[in-house]
Design a protein around this motif. Structure first.
Motif, PDB file in Angstrom:
ATOM      1  N   THR A  78       0.822  -1.200   0.000  1.00 57.19           N
ATOM      2  CA  THR A  78       0.000   0.000   0.000  1.00 57.19           C
ATOM      3  C   THR A  78       0.857   1.250   0.000  1.00 57.19           C
ATOM      4  OG1 THR A  78      -1.915   1.038   1.083  1.00 57.19           O
ATOM      5  CG2 THR A  78      -0.190   0.180   2.535  1.00 57.19           C
ATOM      6  N   GLY A  79       0.271   2.326  -0.485  1.00 58.97           N
ATOM      7  CA  GLY A  79       0.901   3.636  -0.394  1.00 58.97           C
ATOM      8  C   GLY A  79       0.327   4.352   0.809  1.00 58.97           C
ATOM      9  N   CYS A  80       1.209   4.954   1.599  1.00 57.63           N
ATOM     10  CA  CYS A  80       0.775   5.549   2.851  1.00 57.63           C
ATOM     11  C   CYS A  80       0.674   7.076   2.681  1.00 57.63           C
ATOM     12  CB  CYS A  80       1.822   5.185   3.896  1.00 57.63           C
ATOM     13  SG  CYS A  80       1.425   5.750   5.520  1.00 57.63           S
ATOM     14  N   SER A 144      -8.212   2.114  -9.269  1.00 57.84           N
ATOM     15  CA  SER A 144      -7.336   2.823 -10.202  1.00 57.84           C
ATOM     16  C   SER A 144      -5.992   3.021  -9.524  1.00 57.84           C
ATOM     17  CB  SER A 144      -7.959   4.185 -10.539  1.00 57.84           C
ATOM     18  OG  SER A 144      -6.974   5.122 -10.905  1.00 57.84           O
ATOM     19  N   PHE A 145      -4.903   2.784 -10.242  1.00 57.03           N
ATOM     20  CA  PHE A 145      -3.581   2.973  -9.653  1.00 57.03           C
ATOM     21  C   PHE A 145      -3.060   4.387  -9.916  1.00 57.03           C
ATOM     22  CE2 PHE A 145       1.052   2.674  -9.490  1.00 57.03           C
ATOM     23  CZ  PHE A 145       1.230   2.004  -8.294  1.00 57.03           C
ATOM     24  N   TYR A 146      -3.376   4.954 -11.060  1.00 57.81           N
ATOM     25  CA  TYR A 146      -2.781   6.245 -11.439  1.00 57.81           C
ATOM     26  C   TYR A 146      -3.690   7.428 -11.068  1.00 57.81           C
ATOM     27  CZ  TYR A 146       0.917   3.584 -13.583  1.00 57.81           C
ATOM     28  OH  TYR A 146       1.981   2.743 -13.766  1.00 57.81           O
ATOM     29  N   GLY A 148      -6.759   7.694 -10.057  1.00 58.33           N
ATOM     30  CA  GLY A 148      -7.547   7.515  -8.833  1.00 58.33           C
ATOM     31  C   GLY A 148      -6.731   7.659  -7.560  1.00 58.33           C
ATOM     32  N   GLN A 149      -5.412   7.574  -7.660  1.00 63.10           N
ATOM     33  CA  GLN A 149      -4.559   7.715  -6.472  1.00 63.10           C
ATOM     34  C   GLN A 149      -3.702   8.974  -6.577  1.00 63.10           C
ATOM     35  OE1 GLN A 149      -2.456   4.179  -5.255  1.00 63.10           O
ATOM     36  NE2 GLN A 149      -4.039   2.826  -6.037  1.00 63.10           N
ATOM     37  N   GLY A 150      -4.164   9.915  -7.439  1.00 65.94           N
ATOM     38  CA  GLY A 150      -3.339  11.070  -7.784  1.00 65.94           C
ATOM     39  C   GLY A 150      -3.089  12.054  -6.667  1.00 65.94           C
ATOM     40  N   ILE A 164      -3.584   4.041   0.825  1.00 61.69           N
ATOM     41  CA  ILE A 164      -4.367   3.820  -0.396  1.00 61.69           C
ATOM     42  C   ILE A 164      -3.890   2.552  -1.083  1.00 61.69           C
ATOM     43  CG2 ILE A 164      -5.054   4.848  -2.608  1.00 61.69           C
ATOM     44  CD1 ILE A 164      -4.299   7.549  -1.591  1.00 61.69           C
ATOM     45  N   GLU A 165      -4.842   1.741  -1.553  1.00 64.38           N
ATOM     46  CA  GLU A 165      -4.480   0.560  -2.344  1.00 64.38           C
ATOM     47  C   GLU A 165      -5.697   0.156  -3.174  1.00 64.38           C
ATOM     48  OE1 GLU A 165      -5.820  -2.817  -0.848  1.00 64.38           O
ATOM     49  OE2 GLU A 165      -7.025  -1.085  -0.264  1.00 64.38           O
ATOM     50  N   MET A 166      -5.725  -1.060  -3.702  1.00 66.43           N
ATOM     51  CA  MET A 166      -6.728  -1.349  -4.728  1.00 66.43           C
ATOM     52  C   MET A 166      -7.677  -2.530  -4.471  1.00 66.43           C
ATOM     53  SD  MET A 166      -4.428  -0.613  -8.124  1.00 66.43           S
ATOM     54  CE  MET A 166      -5.783  -0.774  -9.284  1.00 66.43           C
ATOM     55  N   GLU A 167      -7.524  -3.243  -3.380  1.00 70.70           N
ATOM     56  CA  GLU A 167      -8.325  -4.463  -3.219  1.00 70.70           C
ATOM     57  C   GLU A 167      -9.166  -4.539  -1.944  1.00 70.70           C
ATOM     58  OE1 GLU A 167      -5.022  -4.665  -4.005  1.00 70.70           O
ATOM     59  OE2 GLU A 167      -5.307  -5.089  -6.129  1.00 70.70           O
TER      60      GLU A 167
HETATM   61  N1  URA Z   1      -0.599  -0.294  -4.137  1.00 69.61           N
HETATM   62  C1  URA Z   1      -1.346   0.734  -4.572  1.00 69.61           C
HETATM   63  O1  URA Z   1      -2.465   0.551  -5.073  1.00 69.61           O
HETATM   64  N2  URA Z   1      -0.829   1.996  -4.464  1.00 69.61           N
HETATM   65  C2  URA Z   1       0.396   2.259  -3.943  1.00 69.61           C
HETATM   66  O2  URA Z   1       0.814   3.419  -3.878  1.00 69.61           O
HETATM   67  C3  URA Z   1       1.148   1.157  -3.494  1.00 69.61           C
HETATM   68  C4  URA Z   1       0.623  -0.111  -3.595  1.00 69.61           C
END
Ligand code: URA
Length: 234
Positions: A78-80, A144-146, A148-150, A164-167
């Motif tokens: 995850t991104g913190c 969304s990885f890009y 959506g996590q901007g 933030i993460e995706m699952e």
């Molecule tokens: N997984 C994500 O979805 N985002 C991150 O920044 C790191 C891991």
């Protein structure tokens, strides 16, 4: 498949998780889904990769449920977005924002994504036993990885989101609605407020903590008693 299953995203992580197990067998491998079974300190576990995001997790959880699985722990990265967690620290989400997309096809957005209390407690106990740095988190799952996590949820972090993460939210809701106990443990691979990046051993720690938590849950399930020893002053 035994009823206690660890859920990484990536297929290759199943074998990393099973590195500390005995009698490891690969029982299925198709697209993003690889399943291995084995024994961790004598207890039978399985590990199935979910792929990335809500839709592939949904297929995985539904099919595991039809096989009699009742307890799942997601192991992820995850991104913190708060300064309290360093790279390699472990976050145990107690709840998650539901921007995953998939869970909205199951139930209205007001329904909360929350982790099973006993799974959270077992993960805490596992981290304590193993001496790993960890904390509880409010997760933000987004499909969304890009884009959506901007950016962080809000400038001053008032919402209290840690990461933030995706699952996670998709899995917590879909698993809960299938009658399963769900939880997650996420290793911090980036801290965006501190501009720091890297695994720092977190993935390996999260894998081990999930297996240890499953063993703890099995002990509690068998004895009908919860025994914890948590140091609140850590
Ligand atoms: N997984 C994500 O979805 N985002 C991150 O920044 C790191 C891991």
């Amino acid at each position: 498949v035994p009823p206690y299953v660890i859920l990484p995203g990536a297929p290759e992580r199943t074998l990393k998780i099973a590195k500390t197990w005995e009698d490891v067998k690969e029982v299925a491998s198709y697209r993003e889904y690889k399943t291995v079974t084995g024994k961790y300190k004598g207890v039978e576990l399985a590990c199935t990769s979910t792929g990335i995001g809500g839709p592939s997790s949904e297929i995985c959880l539904h099919e595991l449920n039809t096989l009699g699985v009742h307890t799942c722990i997601r192991v992820g990265t995850t991104g913190c977005i708060v300064p309290e967690f360093d790279l390699g620290d472990l976050i145990i989400p107690v709840a998650a924002y539901r921007k995953d997309g998939t869970s909205a096809t199951y139930i209205e957005p007001e329904f909360p994504a929350f982790a099973n209390t006993y799974v959270v407690m077992a993960l805490m106990q596992a981290c304590e036993r193993l001496g790993f740095r960890y904390g509880l988190g409010l997760d933000y799952t987004v499909g969304s990885f890009y884009i959506g996590q901007g950016r962080p949820l809000n400038e001053d972090g008032k919402a209290g989101v840690t990461n933030i993460e995706m699952e996670t939210s998709g899995q917590l809701v879909v698993g809960y609605l299938h009658g399963m106990r769900m939880g997650a443990i996420l290793s911090v691979i980036s801290n965006r407020v501190l501009d720091r990046w890297g695994d720092n051993g977190g993935e390996e720690k999260a894998c081990l903590a999930a297996a240890e938590a499953m063993k703890i849950l099995m002990e509690w399930d068998k004895s009908g008693k919860v025994q914890m020893d948590i140091n609140l002053n850590r």
